[in-house]
Design an enzyme around this catalytic site. Structure first.
Site, short mmCIF file in Angstrom:
data_model
loop_
_atom_site.label_atom_id
_atom_site.label_comp_id
_atom_site.label_asym_id
_atom_site.label_seq_id
_atom_site.Cartn_x
_atom_site.Cartn_y
_atom_site.Cartn_z
N GLY A 47 0.85 -1.19 0.00
CA GLY A 47 0.00 0.00 0.00
C GLY A 47 0.88 1.23 0.00
N ARG A 48 0.25 2.34 -0.29
CA ARG A 48 1.03 3.58 -0.24
C ARG A 48 0.13 4.73 0.17
NH1 ARG A 48 4.10 5.23 -4.47
NH2 ARG A 48 4.43 3.13 -5.24
N GLY A 49 0.74 5.73 0.74
CA GLY A 49 -0.01 6.93 1.11
C GLY A 49 0.79 8.12 0.63
N PHE A 51 2.99 9.73 2.30
CA PHE A 51 4.33 9.88 2.88
C PHE A 51 5.21 8.65 2.80
CE2 PHE A 51 1.63 13.03 4.88
CZ PHE A 51 2.37 14.18 4.62
N VAL A 53 5.80 4.30 1.28
CA VAL A 53 5.37 3.12 0.55
C VAL A 53 5.54 1.94 1.48
CG1 VAL A 53 5.68 1.71 -1.51
CG2 VAL A 53 6.16 4.13 -1.60
N VAL A 54 4.54 1.09 1.53
CA VAL A 54 4.61 -0.06 2.42
C VAL A 54 4.75 -1.34 1.60
CG1 VAL A 54 3.49 -1.26 4.35
CG2 VAL A 54 3.17 1.20 4.07
N ASP A 167 -4.36 11.08 12.85
CA ASP A 167 -4.76 10.76 11.47
C ASP A 167 -5.70 9.55 11.47
OD1 ASP A 167 -4.94 11.15 8.79
OD2 ASP A 167 -2.97 10.35 8.30
N1 ATP Z 1 1.46 -3.24 9.08
C1 ATP Z 1 0.66 -3.25 8.00
N2 ATP Z 1 0.01 -4.36 7.68
C2 ATP Z 1 -0.77 -4.41 6.58
N3 ATP Z 1 -0.99 -3.36 5.74
C3 ATP Z 1 -0.37 -2.22 6.01
C4 ATP Z 1 0.50 -2.09 7.15
N4 ATP Z 1 0.98 -0.83 7.18
C5 ATP Z 1 0.46 -0.22 6.10
N5 ATP Z 1 -0.34 -1.02 5.39
C6 ATP Z 1 -1.06 -0.68 4.14
O1 ATP Z 1 -0.36 0.36 3.48
C7 ATP Z 1 -1.18 1.53 3.33
C8 ATP Z 1 -0.33 2.78 3.49
O2 ATP Z 1 0.29 2.78 4.78
P1 ATP Z 1 0.46 4.11 5.63
O3 ATP Z 1 -0.90 4.69 5.93
O4 ATP Z 1 1.28 3.81 6.82
O5 ATP Z 1 1.24 5.05 4.60
P2 ATP Z 1 1.30 6.63 4.57
O6 ATP Z 1 2.16 7.02 3.43
O7 ATP Z 1 1.71 7.14 5.90
O8 ATP Z 1 -0.22 7.03 4.29
P3 ATP Z 1 -0.95 8.46 4.52
O9 ATP Z 1 -0.72 9.27 3.30
O10 ATP Z 1 -2.41 8.06 4.68
O11 ATP Z 1 -0.42 9.08 5.75
C9 ATP Z 1 -2.29 1.35 4.36
O12 ATP Z 1 -3.49 2.02 4.02
C10 ATP Z 1 -2.46 -0.15 4.41
O13 ATP Z 1 -3.29 -0.58 3.35
#
Ligand code: ATP
EC number: 2.7.11.1
Length: 450
Positions: A47-49, A51, A53-54, A167
């Site tokens: 997944g990604r948001g 900030f 990439v996961v 958040d």
């Molecule tokens: N530990 C985890 N287990 C399973 N899926 C996860 C995990 N961490 C993150 N994800 C997936 O990855 C996506 C992005 O993670 P995360 O929200 O931490 O990223 P971000 O870049 O901080 O997002 P945002 O822009 O919302 O702040 C999540 O919506 C989820 O689908």
């Protein structure tokens, strides 16, 4: 290129060089990339948001499934210290909540010149609550109760640990599909809870309380309660209650919020208490936990998911293309064999519009809107312009004169700046760079030994 931009770039370069020099002098630390590579096998993107990439990954010592979040150094807004080491606040806040059952467990973290790698537990099979709701269009009141009470308890426990998540939204809740237990993720906007007001904000604007838009201030607990109200409304209706700042600041003037599905008066009461305009009149986190709707014993996860058809969910998506790019193997057979119980079939008539109600000067829901479910994650929505902000403030001051239709015309555009492909290659480049540096280190090590 302007002078300040150039100065910023030079500073970044200098700090990178300094980091590399430190590595050269001291050898790689126990939190360096080669240690990470030794301990974990990186797989497909999860997944990604906005900030980070996961990625999916596996701990090589015991095949534990983990998630690895890469955050770029330049995206880190707040820093903290763990055992004397400077780390992003996100890591520190996650570490502080690691004993809370409803918070994703921080397993490990690594520091590379480009950024940080945060290793977390990864329930399997799991799905984030946004995809879960999207897959079903909306969820039943019983299901909403089952999930919401866990989330509310978790937020309360975080607050007791003096951690304010900041958040709270469906995208930041991961659901274990076997047990139904929820895990709060993404502590990227989290900070230390304090009694005084906050004047900074990094979370998601559509979950943000009106006091922020009107006064640029908010209290931690009160803002969390508002976000929980937004989350609960969204779970039941499959859409957010407000689609922009103006809605957030003026909805209370238009009477009770519309509901697009039949729900109990108790849950409506809870939502209205969470979404009370005046933060001092808003209910407390404790009041949420003691609300009759929350206190009612929910059905079991087995019963709630019993009649759901087993379908291919995003959890099972093939990750071969990225695995290949990273030079890794695809998911293990063991991983693939877990059953999933949730349907994620696309609802008919869904629109690609981001969120919220349609422009309307009252809260009467037009019938057609029933099927307009929320299709975009909020992290992909563009922040409002200052003109929109001013319109929101103006609207809240002069509700009778405000023309809702004109103000809503130029709202919300999907962010164009980052195509998934471009962002992906940035991260991969960063990781590759780190990998090749490690290889170079090894070669020079051999060279020196010889
Ligand atoms: N530990 C985890 N287990 C399973 N899926 C996860 C995990 N961490 C993150 N994800 C997936 O990855 C996506 C992005 O993670 P995360 O929200 O931490 O990223 P971000 O870049 O901080 O997002 P945002 O822009 O919302 O702040 C999540 O919506 C989820 O689908």
């Amino acid at each position: 290129m302007t002078l300040p931009v150039l100065a910023k770039k030079m500073k970044k370069l200098a700090s990178l060089q300094f980091f590399n020099l430190k590595l050269l002098l001291n050898g790689e630390s126990s939190r360096g990339f080669s240690k990470f590579k030794k301990n974990y096998k990186l797989k497909a993107e999860l997944g990604r948001g906005g900030f980070g990439v996961v990625y999916r990954a596996v701990r090589t010592s015991d095949n534990t499934l983990v998630a690895v979040k890469f955050i770029e150094r330049s995206n880190v807004k707040e820093w903290a210290r763990i055992n004397g080491e400077q780390v992003p606040m996100e890591i520190c806040m996650l570490a502080k909540c690691s004993k809370i059952r409803g918070v994703i467990r921080l397993l490990d973290w690594y520091s590379i010149p480009e950024g940080f790698l945060i290793v977390m537990e990864r329930p399997y099979p799991c799905i984030d609550m946004f995809d879960f709701i999207k897959g079903q269009g909306k969820i039943s009141e019983e299901m909403a109760r089952f999930l919401f009470r866990q989330i509310a308890v978790t937020v309360h426990e975080c607050v007791q640990n003096r951690v304010l998540h900041r958040d709270l939204k469906d995208e930041n809740v991961v659901i274990d599909l076997v047990t139904g237990s929820t895990k709060l993720i993404d502590f990227g906007a989290a900070t230390v809870l304090r009694r005084s007001q906050y004047s900074d904000f990094q979370g998601t604007r559509l979950y943000c309380p009106p006091e922020w838009f009107l006064h640029s201030l908010y209290l931690g607990r009160e803002a969390a309660v508002w976000s929980l109200g937004v989350l609960l409304y969204n779970s039941l209706n499959g859409r957010l209650p407000f689609r922009n700042e103006k809605d957030i600041c003026t909805a209370h003037l238009l009477g009770p919020l519309p509901f697009f599905v039949p729900v109990s008066s108790e849950v409506k009461d809870l939502i209205s208490k969470c979404l009370t305009f005046d933060p001092f009149q808003r209910c407390s986190l404790e009041a949420i936990l003691n609300h009759p709707w929350v206190k009612q014993q929910p059905l079991s996860w087995e019963l709630l998911t019993k009649n759901k058809v087993q379908k291919k969910t995003s959890v099972e998506k093939s990750d071969d293309h990225i695995s290949e790019t990273l030079g890794e193997q695809s998911e293990t057979e063991e991983e693939r064999s877990h059953p999933t119980t949730v349907s994620t079939s696309k609802q008919p008539g869904t629109s690609d519009e981001g969120v919220g109600l349609s422009a309307s000067s009252s809260h009467t829901p037009p019938k057609k809107q029933h099927k307009e479910h929320r299709m975009a994650k909020t992290s992909l929505l563009a922040p409002p312009t200052s003109v929109e902000m001013k319109a929101a403030v103006q609207a809240s001051k002069t509700p009778t004169q405000f023309n809702v239709h004109t103000a809503l015309k130029n709202q919300r555009q999907i962010k164009k700046h980052q195509s998934p492909h471009a962002a992906n290659s940035t991260v991969l480049t960063a990781l590759r760079r780190a990998m090749s540096r490690e290889a170079q280190n090894r070669i020079s090590g051999v060279f020196l030994q010889n």
